[in-house]
Design an enzyme around this catalytic site. Structure first.
Site, mmCIF file in Angstrom:
data_model
loop_
_atom_site.group_PDB
_atom_site.id
_atom_site.type_symbol
_atom_site.label_atom_id
_atom_site.label_comp_id
_atom_site.label_asym_id
_atom_site.label_seq_id
_atom_site.Cartn_x
_atom_site.Cartn_y
_atom_site.Cartn_z
ATOM 1 N N THR A 154 62.827 -78.707 -106.542
ATOM 2 C CA THR A 154 63.989 -79.401 -107.096
ATOM 3 C C THR A 154 63.592 -80.383 -108.187
ATOM 4 O OG1 THR A 154 65.117 -79.201 -104.973
ATOM 5 C CG2 THR A 154 65.992 -80.815 -106.510
ATOM 6 N N GLU A 155 64.406 -80.435 -109.245
ATOM 7 C CA GLU A 155 64.239 -81.389 -110.336
ATOM 8 C C GLU A 155 65.536 -82.172 -110.501
ATOM 9 O OE1 GLU A 155 62.983 -79.285 -113.806
ATOM 10 O OE2 GLU A 155 61.128 -78.555 -112.876
ATOM 11 N N ALA A 158 67.861 -79.707 -111.802
ATOM 12 C CA ALA A 158 67.663 -78.334 -111.333
ATOM 13 C C ALA A 158 67.521 -78.369 -109.821
ATOM 14 C CB ALA A 158 66.435 -77.706 -111.978
ATOM 15 N N SER A 160 70.478 -77.042 -107.016
ATOM 16 C CA SER A 160 71.030 -75.758 -106.601
ATOM 17 C C SER A 160 70.786 -74.693 -107.664
ATOM 18 C CB SER A 160 72.538 -75.903 -106.343
ATOM 19 O OG SER A 160 72.767 -76.771 -105.253
ATOM 20 N N GLN A 305 92.978 -81.741 -71.205
ATOM 21 C CA GLN A 305 92.988 -80.578 -72.080
ATOM 22 C C GLN A 305 92.404 -80.872 -73.454
ATOM 23 O OE1 GLN A 305 96.819 -78.729 -72.390
ATOM 24 N NE2 GLN A 305 96.064 -76.957 -73.509
ATOM 25 N N GLU A 389 67.584 -76.265 -97.990
ATOM 26 C CA GLU A 389 67.460 -74.806 -98.107
ATOM 27 C C GLU A 389 68.681 -74.174 -98.774
ATOM 28 O OE1 GLU A 389 64.652 -73.179 -97.287
ATOM 29 O OE2 GLU A 389 63.741 -75.043 -96.631
ATOM 30 N N SER A 392 75.795 -75.538 -98.579
ATOM 31 C CA SER A 392 76.763 -74.561 -98.075
ATOM 32 C C SER A 392 77.451 -73.829 -99.223
ATOM 33 C CB SER A 392 77.808 -75.268 -97.205
ATOM 34 O OG SER A 392 77.209 -75.759 -96.016
#
Length: 406
Positions: A154-155, A158, A160, A305, A389, A392
């Site tokens: 990662t940068e 940069a 994702s 419940q 990683e 989402s």
């Protein structure tokens, strides 16, 4: 970023008594690998839980010397790098068994358990693509628990979009090696790593390099302290000179970082998914135990419940995420490693873990919210799992492209 659970000492006696959830069907693993997973669980209960009980109640991160001890001890027992081939000193475990180990680590509720495994970034790119010389030099010490690696990808601009790289590698005409310049951020393990796998642009294409942390052109910059207490670091490369054989895969690896440095992310995502499933199972069991014990208005709260809704919904989601992750791991062992499968498992499991921990904390009320309770930490910790990683959103992009939508 590593996958490290750091709960508090008072609640680490292993999974709660309400954790009556079955593991993977016994037919999934060969008998010897089932025995190894069971042995790992015994190791957690017998050795690591007592050590964790001695940690300060509000400590998120175990001290470095304790993490180092756990890593070396686990390696001596064959757990730490179980998926590595036997010729490198590993146990040669199938990936399905590796997933089960990470699941067991999360399910244990022990803050030391994740340090007993090689990490969340899956098998090292060196294992998948390294030359024999590279594996002998770097992987054998790692399998023994004598070395630690980190991944510098990662940068600042940069993350994702990992391949908008500004870190460069140019040939060093004087030595036939390479000169690396650039800045990497959010690197886990950098403070204790012996070498980094650095992704840089070489001759216009993303390429993976091994850079030893002792390299005079490499230094640790800013420290970032996350919500869970686990630090991340900035790595600065200032004319860091590396030999020609630092290219992962040798000269054939130039311009092949998609294969040499990144394709381990799919397995890493499944490892994260398995850890998330274990954490979710632990949190759910905490909620079930508390709902059986806590009384309000003359009844155990589990009889109401709305409390049942929290716990039953969580049970269904956890079981679904476990089955999806297990199915994807079995496909890896069958030679069908498909990126969208790992993306679906990681997306489902990480988002499920966030919801399940949130519900379990809600069942506990103020008790779970107080600093020092394991659910209070996990509430902060699992949020990270939807980011590492690949976020989402990135998992959804991968899935959409596989559907022909992107």
């Amino acid at each position: 970023m590593s996958s490290t659970v750091g709960t508090t000492a008072g609640a680490h006696a292993g999974a709660p008594s309400g954790a009556g959830f079955r593991s993977a069907p016994s037919s999934v693993l060969e008998a010897d690998h089932r025995a190894l997973v069971a042995s790992f669980e015994s190791f957690l209960r017998r050795e690591l839980v007592p050590l964790a009980a001695e940690l300060p109640e509000t400590a998120d991160m175990p001290p470095a010397e304790l993490r180092d001890y756990v890593r070396a001890r686990s390696a001596s027992l064959g757990f730490y790098a179980g998926d590595y081939p036997e010729e490198l000193g590993g146990s040669g475990m199938p990936f399905t068994a590796v997933v089960q180990l990470h699941h067991a680590a999360g399910r244990s509720g022990c803050p030391l358990a994740p340090y007993a495994l090689a990490g969340s970034d899956g098998p090292s790119p060196l294992l998948l693509h390294g030359t024999e010389e590279q594996m002998a030099r770097y992987l054998v010490p790692l399998v023994r628990g004598e070395a630690v690696r980190c991944l510098a990808l990662t940068e600042p601009h940069a993350g994702s979009d990992a391949f908008q790289l500004t870190t460069t590698a140019v040939r060093d005409e004087a030595s036939s090696g390479w000169i690396l310049n650039g800045r990497k951020v959010f690197v886990s393990n950098a403070d204790r790593a012996d070498f980094a796998i650095v992704i840089a642009s070489a001759e216009g294409a993303a390429t993976a390099f091994v850079v030893e942390m002792a390299n005079p052109g490499l230094r640790i910059g800013q420290r970032y302290d996350g919500m869970s207490g686990e630090p991340l670091f900035e790595l600065l490369l200032d004319s860091a000179r590396v030999p020609a054989d630092s290219v992962i895969g040798g000269e054939d690896g130039i311009g092949a970082a998609m294969g040499n440095g990144i394709d381990s992310l799919s397995r890493g995502r499944l490892v994260v998914a398995a850890m998330c499933n274990g954490i979710a199972e632990y949190a759910l069991a905490q909620g079930v135990d508390y709902a059986r014990m806590r009384r309000a208005f003359g009844e155990r709260i589990g009889a109401y419940q709305h409390v049942q809704e929290h716990l039953v919904t969580s049970r269904v989601e956890v079981e679904a995420a476990k089955l999806l992750t297990l199915a994807c791991a079995r496909l890896v062992d069958a030679g069908s490693e498909v990126p969208e499968n790992a993306a679906m498992a990681k997306l489902t499991s990480s988002e499920t873990a966030v919801r399940v921990v949130d519900r379990a904390l809600h069942v506990h009320g103020a008790t779970g919210w107080v600093r020092g309770h394991p659910l209070e930490f996990l509430y902060r910790y699992v949020r990270m799992m939807t980011i590492i990683e690949g976020t989402s959103e990135i998992q959804k992009v991968i899935i959409a492209r596989a559907m022909g939508l992107g």
